[in-house]
Design a protein around this motif. Structure first.
Motif, PDB file in Angstrom:
ATOM      1  N   ALA A 272       0.934  -1.192   0.203  1.00  0.00           N
ATOM      2  CA  ALA A 272      -0.054  -0.008   0.087  1.00  0.00           C
ATOM      3  C   ALA A 272       0.964   1.227  -0.072  1.00  0.00           C
ATOM      4  CB  ALA A 272      -0.857   0.157   1.040  1.00  0.00           C
ATOM      5  N   LEU A 273       2.230   0.982   0.526  1.00  0.00           N
ATOM      6  CA  LEU A 273       2.988   2.276   0.575  1.00  0.00           C
ATOM      7  C   LEU A 273       3.526   2.541  -0.670  1.00  0.00           C
ATOM      8  CD1 LEU A 273       4.804   4.249   2.116  1.00  0.00           C
ATOM      9  CD2 LEU A 273       6.499   2.560   2.566  1.00  0.00           C
ATOM     10  N   GLU A 274       3.776   1.694  -1.538  1.00  0.00           N
ATOM     11  CA  GLU A 274       4.077   1.903  -3.329  1.00  0.00           C
ATOM     12  C   GLU A 274       3.058   2.749  -3.673  1.00  0.00           C
ATOM     13  OE1 GLU A 274       7.523  -1.017  -1.796  1.00  0.00           O
ATOM     14  OE2 GLU A 274       5.443  -0.526  -1.208  1.00  0.00           O
ATOM     15  N   ARG A 275       1.756   2.040  -3.672  1.00  0.00           N
ATOM     16  CA  ARG A 275       0.599   2.517  -4.261  1.00  0.00           C
ATOM     17  C   ARG A 275       0.552   3.973  -4.026  1.00  0.00           C
ATOM     18  NH1 ARG A 275      -1.408  -2.679  -3.042  1.00  0.00           N
ATOM     19  NH2 ARG A 275      -2.497  -1.934  -1.287  1.00  0.00           N
ATOM     20  N   LEU A 276       0.486   4.404  -2.634  1.00  0.00           N
ATOM     21  CA  LEU A 276       0.472   5.798  -2.479  1.00  0.00           C
ATOM     22  C   LEU A 276       1.434   6.512  -2.870  1.00  0.00           C
ATOM     23  CD1 LEU A 276      -0.871   8.254  -0.641  1.00  0.00           C
ATOM     24  CD2 LEU A 276       0.728   7.161   0.996  1.00  0.00           C
ATOM     25  N   LEU A 277       2.896   6.237  -2.855  1.00  0.00           N
ATOM     26  CA  LEU A 277       3.845   6.949  -3.243  1.00  0.00           C
ATOM     27  C   LEU A 277       3.910   7.093  -4.770  1.00  0.00           C
ATOM     28  CD1 LEU A 277       6.807   5.623  -0.951  1.00  0.00           C
ATOM     29  CD2 LEU A 277       4.967   7.698  -1.004  1.00  0.00           C
ATOM     30  N   LEU A 278       3.539   6.335  -5.752  1.00  0.00           N
ATOM     31  CA  LEU A 278       3.310   6.220  -7.051  1.00  0.00           C
ATOM     32  C   LEU A 278       2.086   7.002  -7.478  1.00  0.00           C
ATOM     33  CD1 LEU A 278       5.742   4.407  -6.868  1.00  0.00           C
ATOM     34  CD2 LEU A 278       4.637   3.067  -8.747  1.00  0.00           C
ATOM     35  N   ASP A 279       0.816   6.645  -6.788  1.00  0.00           N
ATOM     36  CA  ASP A 279      -0.414   7.263  -7.405  1.00  0.00           C
ATOM     37  C   ASP A 279      -1.150   8.083  -6.642  1.00  0.00           C
ATOM     38  OD1 ASP A 279      -0.187   5.875  -9.834  1.00  0.00           O
ATOM     39  OD2 ASP A 279      -0.345   3.815  -8.835  1.00  0.00           O
ATOM     40  N   GLY A 280      -0.697   8.360  -5.250  1.00  0.00           N
ATOM     41  CA  GLY A 280      -1.633   9.079  -4.579  1.00  0.00           C
ATOM     42  C   GLY A 280      -2.632   8.668  -3.912  1.00  0.00           C
ATOM     43  N   HIS A 281      -3.871   9.472  -3.803  1.00  0.00           N
ATOM     44  CA  HIS A 281      -5.235   9.015  -3.517  1.00  0.00           C
ATOM     45  C   HIS A 281      -6.151   9.211  -4.635  1.00  0.00           C
ATOM     46  CE1 HIS A 281      -3.957   8.396   0.763  1.00  0.00           C
ATOM     47  NE2 HIS A 281      -3.225   9.724   0.606  1.00  0.00           N
ATOM     48  N   GLY A 282      -6.056   8.418  -5.602  1.00  0.00           N
ATOM     49  CA  GLY A 282      -7.017   8.461  -6.710  1.00  0.00           C
ATOM     50  C   GLY A 282      -6.849   9.761  -7.613  1.00  0.00           C
ATOM     51  N   GLU A 283      -8.050  10.622  -7.531  1.00  0.00           N
ATOM     52  CA  GLU A 283      -8.646  11.517  -8.370  1.00  0.00           C
ATOM     53  C   GLU A 283      -7.845  12.879  -7.759  1.00  0.00           C
ATOM     54  OE1 GLU A 283     -10.304  11.662 -11.220  1.00  0.00           O
ATOM     55  OE2 GLU A 283     -10.396   9.760 -11.049  1.00  0.00           O
ATOM     56  N   GLY A 284      -7.666  12.888  -6.621  1.00  0.00           N
ATOM     57  CA  GLY A 284      -7.156  14.156  -5.903  1.00  0.00           C
ATOM     58  C   GLY A 284      -5.762  14.150  -5.612  1.00  0.00           C
ATOM     59  N   PRO A 285      -4.815  13.991  -4.573  1.00  0.00           N
ATOM     60  CA  PRO A 285      -3.783  14.113  -4.455  1.00  0.00           C
ATOM     61  C   PRO A 285      -2.845  12.987  -5.225  1.00  0.00           C
ATOM     62  CG  PRO A 285      -4.898  13.857  -2.377  1.00  0.00           C
ATOM     63  CD  PRO A 285      -5.773  13.601  -3.453  1.00  0.00           C
ATOM     64  N   GLN A 286      -1.581  13.704  -5.657  1.00  0.00           N
ATOM     65  CA  GLN A 286      -0.721  13.075  -6.673  1.00  0.00           C
ATOM     66  C   GLN A 286       0.321  12.415  -5.980  1.00  0.00           C
ATOM     67  OE1 GLN A 286      -1.444  13.106  -9.805  1.00  0.00           O
ATOM     68  NE2 GLN A 286      -2.513  14.967 -10.299  1.00  0.00           N
ATOM     69  N   GLY A 287       0.884  11.280  -6.840  1.00  0.00           N
ATOM     70  CA  GLY A 287       2.183  10.830  -6.326  1.00  0.00           C
ATOM     71  C   GLY A 287       3.187  10.978  -7.018  1.00  0.00           C
ATOM     72  N   TYR A 288       4.289  10.155  -7.169  1.00  0.00           N
ATOM     73  CA  TYR A 288       5.420  10.500  -7.979  1.00  0.00           C
ATOM     74  C   TYR A 288       5.376  10.035  -9.603  1.00  0.00           C
ATOM     75  CZ  TYR A 288       8.155  11.565  -4.097  1.00  0.00           C
ATOM     76  OH  TYR A 288       8.798  12.179  -2.893  1.00  0.00           O
ATOM     77  N   ARG A 289       4.394   9.340  -9.886  1.00  0.00           N
ATOM     78  CA  ARG A 289       3.816   8.956 -11.287  1.00  0.00           C
ATOM     79  C   ARG A 289       3.646  10.268 -12.150  1.00  0.00           C
ATOM     80  NH1 ARG A 289       2.059   4.256 -13.787  1.00  0.00           N
ATOM     81  NH2 ARG A 289       1.627   3.324 -11.499  1.00  0.00           N
ATOM     82  N   HIS A 290       2.975  11.320 -11.369  1.00  0.00           N
ATOM     83  CA  HIS A 290       2.577  12.660 -11.932  1.00  0.00           C
ATOM     84  C   HIS A 290       3.608  13.291 -12.655  1.00  0.00           C
ATOM     85  CE1 HIS A 290       0.632  16.338 -12.851  1.00  0.00           C
ATOM     86  NE2 HIS A 290       1.215  17.043 -11.959  1.00  0.00           N
ATOM     87  N   TYR A 291       4.697  13.367 -11.924  1.00  0.00           N
ATOM     88  CA  TYR A 291       5.743  14.390 -12.667  1.00  0.00           C
ATOM     89  C   TYR A 291       6.481  13.523 -13.826  1.00  0.00           C
ATOM     90  CZ  TYR A 291      10.190  12.357 -10.662  1.00  0.00           C
ATOM     91  OH  TYR A 291      11.274  11.366 -10.299  1.00  0.00           O
ATOM     92  N   LEU A 292       6.678  12.260 -13.606  1.00  0.00           N
ATOM     93  CA  LEU A 292       7.219  11.436 -14.521  1.00  0.00           C
ATOM     94  C   LEU A 292       6.434  11.343 -15.949  1.00  0.00           C
ATOM     95  CD1 LEU A 292       8.916   8.725 -12.136  1.00  0.00           C
ATOM     96  CD2 LEU A 292       9.967  10.236 -13.896  1.00  0.00           C
ATOM     97  N   ASN A 293       5.111  11.186 -15.652  1.00  0.00           N
ATOM     98  CA  ASN A 293       4.190  11.267 -17.008  1.00  0.00           C
ATOM     99  C   ASN A 293       4.257  12.639 -17.802  1.00  0.00           C
ATOM    100  OD1 ASN A 293       3.064   9.027 -16.650  1.00  0.00           O
ATOM    101  ND2 ASN A 293       1.214   9.599 -15.430  1.00  0.00           N
ATOM    102  N   VAL A 294       4.513  13.859 -16.722  1.00  0.00           N
ATOM    103  CA  VAL A 294       4.716  15.179 -17.393  1.00  0.00           C
ATOM    104  C   VAL A 294       6.054  15.130 -18.426  1.00  0.00           C
ATOM    105  CG1 VAL A 294       5.147  17.673 -16.889  1.00  0.00           C
ATOM    106  CG2 VAL A 294       3.387  16.438 -15.837  1.00  0.00           C
ATOM    107  N   LEU A 295       7.071  14.588 -17.660  1.00  0.00           N
ATOM    108  CA  LEU A 295       8.466  14.402 -18.270  1.00  0.00           C
ATOM    109  C   LEU A 295       8.290  13.775 -19.507  1.00  0.00           C
ATOM    110  CD1 LEU A 295      11.530  13.112 -16.198  1.00  0.00           C
ATOM    111  CD2 LEU A 295      11.056  12.396 -18.474  1.00  0.00           C
ATOM    112  N   ARG A 296       7.464  12.575 -19.383  1.00  0.00           N
ATOM    113  CA  ARG A 296       7.301  11.753 -20.685  1.00  0.00           C
ATOM    114  C   ARG A 296       6.543  12.385 -21.819  1.00  0.00           C
ATOM    115  NH1 ARG A 296       5.255   6.023 -19.097  1.00  0.00           N
ATOM    116  NH2 ARG A 296       7.553   5.624 -18.313  1.00  0.00           N
ATOM    117  N   ASN A 297       5.469  12.861 -21.320  1.00  0.00           N
ATOM    118  CA  ASN A 297       4.334  13.188 -22.287  1.00  0.00           C
ATOM    119  C   ASN A 297       4.602  14.825 -22.963  1.00  0.00           C
ATOM    120  OD1 ASN A 297       3.019  10.853 -21.738  1.00  0.00           O
ATOM    121  ND2 ASN A 297       1.682  11.436 -20.187  1.00  0.00           N
TER     122      ASN A 297
END
Length: 696
Positions: free
Chosen positions: A462-487
């Motif tokens: 559950a820790l990895e899921r939070l750190l990567l994806d945050g809490h669903g629709e609202g708060p972000q995790g680290y996937r967000h900045y890497l998606n911006v980097l890629r896209n």
């Protein structure tokens, strides 16, 4: 019959399995064992051994006091309070929080000092050739390594720092500046007229007080408007000077590069909206430097280019995030200020103090909550501001025993965290040391900006899921900045000079600020080092990065030291990005460069080759201390699974208030949060006491 200190030392050899020599040597051997256990630092033991060489016949009680004073200094305490130490002698050592199973075969301070009386200890110290008394002439103090002031024992250097601050503050508090005759009108133009029945405009009062003194403090929690206040204060001070044709030389500073960057950006935005003439606006600076750079640090030394014999060329100095300034730095700063210059300190008195010794802002703001204005100060404030303090609930200083309080204003209304803010309420419960109320708020899940994650065990995914994806629709995790980097990446055939690369890097850096994991400790699975590896491994497994070794695209790094050559400051965050090579046979091919925000208020970015960065570390996780001066849209605070000396309400409060929009508490074990909130940092010093007692 109770044993004396000497009796206890006489049997020390049987307890620590050493051969008895004289009593001082017995103590030194005991200190060596404390060092081996991690209860004492090697530095503390070496200091005591040095003192023993200077005075071989001195009483071991002096050496024990010196060891504890030195050790306390390492924990941020400026001095050792002898009487407080006798109440809890073992607190002065770094004993394990759960106790040590083997402590029964090792003498502790409580056993050594069980028969010692505070008055006797003071007399022994006062008669030592190693100890100067506070009342001694300066020449005598300079010749001795320790100083005794009443019941407080200092290392001489820190006694000197405290006295310098104390004396310089007295001078500044005694200096009364001339205020504009039309101060009420000027305040009304900047803040609007006072409204009957409305809440008190503390920002207006802070500006008013600062105009009349050479020293003032504006304290308050996050979102209470400290920056807004200081921008209007600068306008208030600069306007009459510009009108008279003699504009003031104003400088702005902060303890870290990150804090300086945030203030630069904030002030740049707010100056544009000021209701003043362009001539005044042009004379309000927005460029913020670090305190080290302002003073002109000399690499490899404790000295600065600016000091009492070479003052800073300025008329007004504003220092933000002042809670992070330690005793030594504050003494240097006050030394370097011209006598005529005004000093304004901004900061949250409830945040963590500096890593180094001293909690200067906390000491100076000890009366801030109650106000403690004298009748004269209160009448003057009401006259020049139009505000009514009758219903303020502040204490009144009718005996004139709170001189410093007359130049301190606490801002009390948070605009960032309103009444409905879960983050604001949680921060208040923690700050008031109400762990049960804080837990109820976390458990209720009735606020959309506060979350709690309880981990089942160390491997809980559950820790990895939070750190990567945050809490669903609202708060972000680290996937967000890497998606911006890629896209959002520009085409690689775009030349590096094209502004699209700077814009992309700025977007990636901005996206990274959307989430930050902060830790209480550095070591172990719940510390910075373990979690940085864990996050990198999770990102690699999710194919969001292509490597987790050394340098790779997407690696976020934190500057751990100032690098003036590169223009990067301790605390600056950069991200490794692939950019087209400028020239040579590899021209146009991707090469890694680290992007750092220029923090110039204009969205600028600087690119640095990784090979030029020697003092950086990966920063998926950072300590709460390192996060000071920063804010992140979503902040996750992870606690260790056992109580630790660093866990206090100040650390929890500071972690919570790094969050701008969302906060998540991550708990590997229940109960640690509550215990931490119950513990308050109590840094020992004599700064405010000396200021009140007048015995310096």
């Amino acid at each position: 019959m109770s044993r004396t200190f000497a009796d206890v030392l006489t049997v020390a050899d049987s307890l620590v399995d050493i051969k008895p020599l004289d009593r001082a040597d017995d103590l030194l051997r005991l200190l060596t064992r404390w060092v081996e256990r991690g209860w004492l630092r090697s530095l503390d033991k070496a200091f005591v051994a040095f003192l023993h060489e200077l005075a071989p016949d001195d009483d071991p009680l002096v050496l024990l006091a010196a060891a504890l004073t030195s050790h306390q200094l390492g924990h941020g305490h400026v001095c050792l309070d002898l009487f407080e130490t006798l109440k809890e002698p073992d607190f002065a050592l770094s004993l394990p929080p759960e106790g040590d199973q083997q402590s029964g075969v090792m003498l502790l301070p409580s056993q050594l000092l069980e028969a010692v009386d505070g008055g006797h200890w003071c007399k022994v110290l006062a008669s030592s050739s190693l100890v100067a008394l506070a009342a001694d002439p300066r020449e005598a103090v300079q010749q001795r390594p320790l100083v005794l002031s009443g019941k407080r024992l200092y290392l001489r250097r820190y006694w000197t720092y405290e006295r310098r601050i104390d004396n310089l503050l007295r001078e500044r508090l005694a200096a009364h500046e001339a205020t504009p005759s039309d101060l009420l009108q000027r305040l009304t133009e900047l803040f609007g007229p006072a409204r009957t029945g409305e809440v008190i405009d503390w920002q207006k009062l802070a500006c008013a007080l600062a105009t009349r003194g050479a020293f003032s403090i504006v304290t308050g929690g996050p979102g209470t408007g400290k920056t807004t206040t200081v921008v209007r204060l600068l306008a208030l001070l600069q306007a009459p000077a510009v009108e008279a044709g003699k504009p003031l030389r104003i400088r702005l500073a902060a303890p870290t590069g990150k804090a300086a960057a945030r203030l630069t950006e904030s002030i740049s935005q707010q100056v544009r909206t000021l209701k003043v003439t362009q001539a005044i606006r042009d004379k309000i600076p927005s460029d913020v430097t670090t305190v080290h750079r302002l003073l002109g640090s000399r690499p490899g030394t404790r000295h600065f280019r600016h000091h009492a014999a070479n003052r800073l060329p300025l008329d007004v100095l504003v220092v933000d995030e002042a809670s992070m300034i330690d005793l030594e730095m504050m003494a240097n700063l006050l030394d370097a200020l011209p006598p005529h210059a005004r000093l304004v300190l901004l900061g949250d008195k409830d945040q963590l103090a500096s890593v180094e010794a001293g909690a200067v802002l906390g000491d100076l703001c000890r009366d801030a909550e109650g106000g403690w204005y004298s009748p004269q100060t209160r009448q003057w404030l009401e006259a020049v501001s139009g505000e009514n303090l009758e219903a303020s609930g502040l204490h009144e200083d009718t005996l004139n025993v709170h001189p410093l309080a007359q130049q301190v204003v606490m801002l009390r209304h948070s605009r960032r965290f309103g009444e409905g803010s879960g983050i604001g309420q949680l921060a208040r419960w923690v700050n008031q040391q109400q762990p049960e109320e804080a837990r109820r708020l976390l458990a209720a899940r009735s606020h959309e900006d506060v979350f709690c994650l309880s981990l089942k065990n160390e491997q809980d995914r559950a820790l990895e899921r939070l750190l990567l994806d945050g809490h669903g629709e609202g708060p972000q995790g680290y996937r967000h900045y890497l998606n911006v980097l890629r896209n959002q990446r520009p085409a690689l055939d775009s030349p590096l000079e094209d502004s699209c690369w700077t814009e992309w890097a700025r977007q990636v850096l901005q996206a990274f600020d959307a989430f930050q994991l902060v830790c209480a400790v550095r070591k172990g699975p719940w510390g910075v080092e373990g979690l940085n590896q864990r996050v990198a491994g999770a990102l690699l497994k999710a194919r969001l990065i292509d490597s987790d070794q050394q340098w790779y695209e997407g690696r976020p790094v934190l500057m751990t030291r100032n690098d003036y050559g590169l223009g990067l400051m301790n605390g600056d965050i950069g991200i490794a990005l692939k950019l087209p090579e400028r020239e040579g046979s590899q021209a146009g091919k991707p090469v890694l460069r680290v992007a750092f925000a220029r923090n110039d208020g204009q969205g600028g970015v600087r690119f640095v080759l990784p090979s030029r960065l020697n003092d950086v570390e990966t920063v998926y996780a950072m300590t709460v201390h390192k996060s000071q001066g920063s804010e992140f849209a979503h902040t996750a605070l992870i606690l260790p699974d056992a109580l630790n000396p660093v866990l206090t309400k100040e650390l929890i409060y500071t972690g919570i208030t790094r969050a701008k929009d969302w906060f998540t508490l991550i708990e590997p074990r229940s109960g640690v949060f509550e215990e931490a909130v119950r513990r308050k940092v109590k840094r020992l010093s004599g700064l405010m006491l000396e200021l009140k007692e007048g015995d310096g």
